[in-house]
Each structure stands twice: as C-alpha cells, then as structure tokens.
Design a protein around this motif. Structure first.
Motif, PDB file in Angstrom:
ATOM      1  N   PHE A 116      -3.057   6.067 -10.557  1.00  0.00           N
ATOM      2  CA  PHE A 116      -3.194   6.502 -11.939  1.00  0.00           C
ATOM      3  C   PHE A 116      -4.224   5.675 -12.714  1.00  0.00           C
ATOM      4  O   PHE A 116      -4.862   6.183 -13.614  1.00  0.00           O
ATOM      5  N   SER A 174       6.038   2.275  -3.703  1.00  0.00           N
ATOM      6  CA  SER A 174       5.771   3.527  -4.400  1.00  0.00           C
ATOM      7  C   SER A 174       5.254   3.280  -5.817  1.00  0.00           C
ATOM      8  O   SER A 174       4.332   3.956  -6.283  1.00  0.00           O
ATOM      9  N   LEU A 175       5.839   2.315  -6.516  1.00  0.00           N
ATOM     10  CA  LEU A 175       5.373   1.991  -7.861  1.00  0.00           C
ATOM     11  C   LEU A 175       3.949   1.445  -7.844  1.00  0.00           C
ATOM     12  O   LEU A 175       3.140   1.775  -8.724  1.00  0.00           O
ATOM     13  N   PRO A 198       6.515  13.688  -7.245  1.00  0.00           N
ATOM     14  CA  PRO A 198       5.193  14.323  -7.269  1.00  0.00           C
ATOM     15  C   PRO A 198       5.173  15.669  -6.559  1.00  0.00           C
ATOM     16  O   PRO A 198       4.449  16.585  -6.971  1.00  0.00           O
ATOM     17  N   VAL A 221      -1.354  10.621  -4.607  1.00  0.00           N
ATOM     18  CA  VAL A 221      -0.109   9.849  -4.534  1.00  0.00           C
ATOM     19  C   VAL A 221       0.659  10.225  -3.264  1.00  0.00           C
ATOM     20  O   VAL A 221       1.162   9.347  -2.554  1.00  0.00           O
ATOM     21  N   THR A 235       1.521   7.792  -0.211  1.00  0.00           N
ATOM     22  CA  THR A 235       2.941   7.624   0.090  1.00  0.00           C
ATOM     23  C   THR A 235       3.197   7.878   1.573  1.00  0.00           C
ATOM     24  O   THR A 235       3.993   7.174   2.205  1.00  0.00           O
ATOM     25  N   ASP A 276       1.629   4.450  -7.281  1.00  0.00           N
ATOM     26  CA  ASP A 276       1.495   5.217  -8.527  1.00  0.00           C
ATOM     27  C   ASP A 276       0.569   4.500  -9.506  1.00  0.00           C
ATOM     28  O   ASP A 276      -0.316   5.113 -10.104  1.00  0.00           O
ATOM     29  N   LEU A 279      -1.769  13.810  -8.081  1.00  0.00           N
ATOM     30  CA  LEU A 279      -0.488  13.886  -7.383  1.00  0.00           C
ATOM     31  C   LEU A 279      -0.677  14.033  -5.881  1.00  0.00           C
ATOM     32  O   LEU A 279       0.101  13.483  -5.094  1.00  0.00           O
TER      33      LEU A 279
END
Length: 160
Positions: free
Chosen positions: A136, A128-129, A65, A19, A23, A132, A16
């Motif tokens: 991940f 953002s997707l 997050p 991320v 971001t 992620d 997180l």
C-alpha cells in the motif's frame, strides 16, 4: 461498436492482486519455517502445530483481499455498495465463525503444541501486515482514482 458499456475496474484491484501474490509467496516461506521450526522444537507434533497455525493465518488473512476482489466484480452497477459490503462483511463473519470453530476443535487435540501453533499464527499475521503495508505504501494511485470528469466544450468557456 458494442451495445454493452465498457466495464470499469476500481484502481485498488491491482493493489489487491499484488497483496495476494505476495501472500502466496510468503505462505510458502511460512509453511517451511513454521513447520521446520515446529519440528525442531517439538518433533512431529510441533510440525503439525506449526503448519496448522500458518494455515489458519494465511487462509484468514487472504480472505479479505480475495473477498474485495470478488465484490469489485459488481463495480459500476446499481447495487454495487450493497453487494460489496454484503460480500466483505459476510467473509469477515465467516472468518470469525471458522476461527472460533477451528480453535475449539484444535484445543482438544493431543498433537497440538500450543506455543508452536500460537507463534506460527502470530508470524503469519505479522507477515501479512508487513505485506499490506509495503504494497500500500509503494503503490502509486491518484487521490481521485475512480472519477470521470465531464467533457467540456472549449467554446462554452468564457474568456476573462
């Protein structure tokens, strides 16, 4: 030796944080691109519309997050599940209310260029997707990450 137990952190915490770092970097790029393209397309109104769309996307997408990281501070405590879901669901509810209020307020503004704000918002969501998904899929975590196995005494084992 300390009387307080050692605090554990969930394995997902590092993921997180990664991320959130990406971001932050992406938000700088999106601000420059969204504002710049909006300015080129529709002048100063396009600039502000692009910045508003990117700001909405980044704030809302970073809240999830961030709320999980905040909720993970209660990890290992008795009421962890209750606190965790209260914080995460509360942040989602807050995002929903703020998003609806922001859309209602922005809808009536003279300076808003609807296509620019929409495309900026969509660009922020897509970025953002992607962040992620990349974080991940590249993160290496064991399947049973936050599990402590009981200590075994070698003398207690039966030899077959």
């Amino acid at each position: 030796m300390s009387d307080t137990p050692e605090r554990q952190t969930p394995a997902i915490t590092s993921m997180l944080r990664q991320v959130l770092i990406w971001t932050g970097v992406a938000s700088i790029v999106l601000v420059v691109l969204g504002g710049g393209i909006g300015f080129l397309v529709a002048g100063s109104d396009g600039l502000w519309s692009g910045l508003a769309g990117v700001a909405l996307a980044i704030v809302f997408l970073a809240l999830t997050p961030l709320s999980v990281l905040i909720a993970n501070r209660w990890y290992g405590r008795e009421m962890f599940a209750t606190v965790f879901f209260g914080i995460v669901m509360g942040s989602w509810l807050l995002k929903l209310v703020v998003f609806v209020v922001a859309i209602v307020i922005l809808r009536g503004q003279d300076w808003v260029v609807p296509l620019v704000i929409f495309l900026s918002l969509v660009a922020g969501i897509v970025v953002s997707l992607v962040i992620d998904a990349v974080v991940f899929t590249r993160m290496r975590m064991p399947y049973a990450s936050d599990v402590s196995l009981p200590e075994t005494n070698p003398e207690d084992r039966e030899d077959s």
